[in-house]
Design a protein around this motif. Structure first.
Motif, PDB file in Angstrom:
ATOM      1  N   LYS A 158       0.815  -1.209   0.000  1.00 29.97           N
ATOM      2  CA  LYS A 158       0.000   0.000   0.000  1.00 29.97           C
ATOM      3  C   LYS A 158       0.851   1.261   0.000  1.00 29.97           C
ATOM      4  N   GLY A 159       1.957   1.240   0.764  1.00 31.02           N
ATOM      5  CA  GLY A 159       2.801   2.425   0.851  1.00 31.02           C
ATOM      6  C   GLY A 159       2.201   3.479   1.763  1.00 31.02           C
ATOM      7  N   THR A 160       2.034   3.140   3.047  1.00 28.62           N
ATOM      8  CA  THR A 160       1.327   4.032   3.970  1.00 28.62           C
ATOM      9  C   THR A 160       2.038   5.362   4.177  1.00 28.62           C
ATOM     10  N   ARG A 161       3.370   5.383   4.041  1.00 31.86           N
ATOM     11  CA  ARG A 161       4.102   6.634   4.274  1.00 31.86           C
ATOM     12  C   ARG A 161       3.870   7.661   3.174  1.00 31.86           C
ATOM     13  N   LYS A 175       0.967   8.510   2.407  1.00 31.30           N
ATOM     14  CA  LYS A 175      -0.267   9.171   2.875  1.00 31.30           C
ATOM     15  C   LYS A 175      -1.179   9.475   1.683  1.00 31.30           C
ATOM     16  N   SER A 176      -1.597   8.400   1.025  1.00 29.59           N
ATOM     17  CA  SER A 176      -2.356   8.531  -0.213  1.00 29.59           C
ATOM     18  C   SER A 176      -3.358   7.400  -0.339  1.00 29.59           C
ATOM     19  N   ASP A 177      -4.449   7.668  -1.049  1.00 35.23           N
ATOM     20  CA  ASP A 177      -5.416   6.621  -1.369  1.00 35.23           C
ATOM     21  C   ASP A 177      -4.965   5.801  -2.571  1.00 35.23           C
ATOM     22  N   LYS A 193       1.203   2.936  -3.910  1.00 35.28           N
ATOM     23  CA  LYS A 193       2.475   3.654  -4.018  1.00 35.28           C
ATOM     24  C   LYS A 193       3.106   3.543  -5.396  1.00 35.28           C
ATOM     25  N   HIS A 231      -2.578  -4.808  -3.184  1.00 42.92           N
ATOM     26  CA  HIS A 231      -3.348  -3.587  -2.946  1.00 42.92           C
ATOM     27  C   HIS A 231      -3.655  -2.897  -4.283  1.00 42.92           C
ATOM     28  N   GLN A 239      -0.941  -9.587   2.480  1.00 44.04           N
ATOM     29  CA  GLN A 239       0.420  -9.078   2.567  1.00 44.04           C
ATOM     30  C   GLN A 239       1.110  -9.667   3.799  1.00 44.04           C
ATOM     31  N   ASN A 298       9.560   6.235  -0.623  1.00 43.31           N
ATOM     32  CA  ASN A 298       8.613   5.939   0.454  1.00 43.31           C
ATOM     33  C   ASN A 298       7.810   7.143   0.918  1.00 43.31           C
ATOM     34  N   SER A 299       8.048   8.315   0.353  1.00 40.55           N
ATOM     35  CA  SER A 299       7.341   9.520   0.776  1.00 40.55           C
ATOM     36  C   SER A 299       7.260  10.484  -0.394  1.00 40.55           C
TER      37      SER A 299
END
Length: 341
Positions: free
Chosen positions: A15-18, A20-22, A25, A57, A83, A234-235
């Motif tokens: 998903k790539g949570t860092r 901060k996106s819907d 990644k 994801h 995952q 990652n960001s």
């Protein structure tokens, strides 16, 4: 002696949570395409034959992005339903790699990887007769990356993740770049042995290194610098840095081909654009679409061109914006001109 069949497995399920996106990644764009596409571009320019992409994801969006690319990529989609770690993701691709002698594993969030780097790693692996080669790099601030543990002779013993590392291990600066080239039979046998006894409760791909050593297999390091080539995004900050790096690589190629760029760090030129020798491009210019810029053209500061044809020795004045427009040979466009069609 025949060349080994090499398959690539690209990890693109997270998903790539860092971020901060819907949005997944690997679908975030930099330098005119999603970062995953940059990785596939690099892989397809090497000796690698088959290609598997692990999706999870937003799998449908990721697959559609690849299938609808201007030049569709030949790949086998592999779904990771849960995952459960990088090792589990690769294990999901076992059937897709059935014909492979060697498997290269890399992440879909490393858009700066160069094909020549991957090919050099392949060549080194073949020469070394190792069962496993892993790419490493050296960072001044290695926080967050798995550290490379070595023995007295410099041989790789294991990779320890940041969350599982001791204070002494965290002081090490050589880190895992997340790119592996592995004997296929060993890879999938070893992954069956990997447990989840770690801080994340996941199947760590990195554990195949210690398993190889336990079985007295040869493990090679392929140390690559500069580190930026192999680091993941990652960001949003790292996304911007990666975009700038790709922009500067392209601008450097243009300058070496005979194009003058003043303030190249401020100039954005799409890779599909063609610019003739002795063209002069000033700071803040943007050229996108399938633009064709002739020889000896002068583009003043702040010019924006999209899908334009500019004839030889034409001049486009400062801060002009032209879209789908043809500038004739030798024509002079005044500053602040707007032509949008």
């Amino acid at each position: 002696m025949r060349s080994p069949n090499i398959s690539a497995v690209i990890l693109a399920a997270g998903k790539g949570t860092r971020m901060k996106s819907d949005q997944a990644k690997v679908l975030h764009e930099l330098f005119f395409k999603p970062m995953l596409h940059h990785v596939l571009d690099a892989v397809t320019e090497t000796d690698i034959g088959e290609l598997a992409v692990i999706v999870g994801h937003q799998r449908e969006r990721v697959l559609t992005s690849l299938q609808e690319a201007p030049t569709p990529y030949p790949f086998t989609p592999v779904v990771q339903e849960e995952q459960l770690g990088t090792g589990h993701a690769v294990l999901c691709a076992e059937a897709a790699c059935a014909a492979a002698d060697l498997v290269m594993i890399l992440c879909g969030d490393t858009p700066l990887i160069r094909p020549e780097t991957l090919q050099a790693m392949i060549d080194r692996h073949k020469e070394s007769k190792a069962v496993l080669t892993l790419m490493t790099t050296v960072l001044d601030e290695p926080f967050g990356y798995g550290r490379i543990l070595t023995d007295a002779e410099g041989g790789v013993v294991a990779i320890v993740e940041q969350k599982d590392a001791s204070a002494e291990q965290r002081a090490l600066r050589e880190v895992n770049a997340g790119i592996y080239l592995v004997d296929a039979k060993f890879l999938f046998f070893a992954l069956q042995q990997v447990g989840t006894e770690n801080s994340q409760g996941e199947v760590y791909l990195t554990d195949i290194v210690s398993i190889a050593r336990q079985q007295d297999h040869r493990v090679e390091r392929f140390i690559h610098t500069p580190a930026i080539d192999v680091l993941g995004v990652n960001s949003r900050v790292e996304l911007a840095q990666a975009h700038h790096e790709l922009q500067m690589r392209h601008n450097r190629e243009l300058m070496l081909s005979g194009v003058t760029l003043y303030g190249p760090e401020t100039i954005l030129i799409a890779p599909d654009c063609r610019i003739g020798q002795d063209a002069v491009v000033h700071a803040g210019v943007q050229i996108t679409g399938a633009a064709q810029i002739g020889r000896g053209v002068q583009l003043a500061s702040g010019v924006v061109l999209h899908n334009c044809q500019v004839g030889d020795k034409a001049v486009v004045g400062a801060n002009s914006v032209l879209k789908n427009y043809t500038v004739k040979e030798g024509e002079q466009i005044p500053p602040l001109t707007s032509r949008l069609s």
